[in-house]
Design an enzyme around this catalytic site. Sequence first.
Site, PDB file in Angstrom:
ATOM      1  N   GLY A 109       0.830  -1.213   0.000  1.00 28.91           N
ATOM      2  CA  GLY A 109       0.000   0.000   0.000  1.00 28.91           C
ATOM      3  C   GLY A 109       0.850   1.242   0.000  1.00 28.91           C
TER       4      GLY A 109
ATOM      5  CE  LYS B   6      -2.497   4.309  -5.571  1.00 30.31           C
ATOM      6  NZ  LYS B   6      -3.509   5.151  -4.897  1.00 30.31           N
TER       7      LYS B   6
ATOM      8  N   GLY C 255      -4.363  -3.415   7.059  1.00 28.16           N
ATOM      9  CA  GLY C 255      -5.562  -3.247   6.241  1.00 28.16           C
ATOM     10  C   GLY C 255      -6.769  -3.926   6.850  1.00 28.16           C
TER      11      GLY C 255
ATOM     12  CG  HIS D 148      -9.142  -2.857  14.376  1.00 29.39           C
ATOM     13  ND1 HIS D 148      -8.920  -1.819  15.247  1.00 29.39           N
ATOM     14  CD2 HIS D 148      -9.259  -2.297  13.148  1.00 29.39           C
ATOM     15  CE1 HIS D 148      -8.892  -0.677  14.563  1.00 29.39           C
ATOM     16  NE2 HIS D 148      -9.106  -0.942  13.285  1.00 29.39           N
TER      17      HIS D 148
END
Length: 328
Positions: free
Chosen positions: A13, A15, A132, A189
């Site tokens: 990830g 960017k 993620g 989470h």
Amino acid sequence: MAFKEVVRVAVTGGKGQIAYNFLFALAHGDVFGVDRGVDLRIYDVPGTERALSGVRMELDDGAYPLLHRLRVTTSLNDAFDGIDAAFLIGAVPRGPGMERGDLLKQNGQIFSLQGAALNTAAKRDAKIFVVGNPVNTNCWIAMKHAPRLHRKNFHAMLRLDQNRMHSMLAHRAEVPLEEVSRVVIWGNHSAKQVPDFTQARISGKPAAEVIGDRDWLENILVHSVQNRGSAVIEARGKSSAASASRALAEAARSIFCPKSDEWFSSGVCSDHNPYGIPEDLIFGFPCRMLPSGDYEIIPGLPWEPFIRNKIQISLDEIAQEKASVSSL
């Protein structure tokens, strides 16, 4: 510059905003310490090459002495080749009207591929940190697709939840952050995570005793921690990035540069846990590092009925998520 060792690290990830914040902390020594060099591989999907080149330019321009080697790539096998640690940040965000089940399946495909690439290319003892969302289930998917790697070395990030609770307790008690300890997050989470104030200490005393307001702890604190991510999005129009990056750096530092008897919460494999949580799940537990370099799930913590009930709710959610992606 002479290093104690050079750590091979992959960040996916590359960017995105969390990665953008995290990469500079990593290069500065906030993750592995100031005596370890970093061989850094930054990954993102094909089509992001130009953005990745811009990230690389900024890291080069920072002239970080610890950045031993740097490359950007759109190949997972290239990114994960021989790595000691991976930070899996990239994921499909939940869009308007998207059901959680759809999000699970889309990200399931991503983390299946990443797990398979880790299985092929990473060191067997590599430590894998998943960011993620939905992070517990994404971490489980990656773990299941990387059977060559040690299951105990997969971590789903709960540190941001821990930090949120830590800060809220300090503010409520009007004490410095360092006076608050033993902050524990159990389970998933999600909005069903379990911020366990019954274990927390403020200036060495039970937090409930210092705060003296059970209603605030059970209703305001727990609800606020569970829903803080949504509150940030509502307030600024974007999800947490800087705080998530800091939490990720701290989560890794707790393992690579541990402090004596530090408690930290992490989503880890539930195999052989001391609390009767079913095996083969990624579940949030309080952990601490051992002199051997491994962590242990801290045993023997009592569960009050209020906490036990919420843990069961969180456990049910994790089991349902696992069932929904088992076909992957």
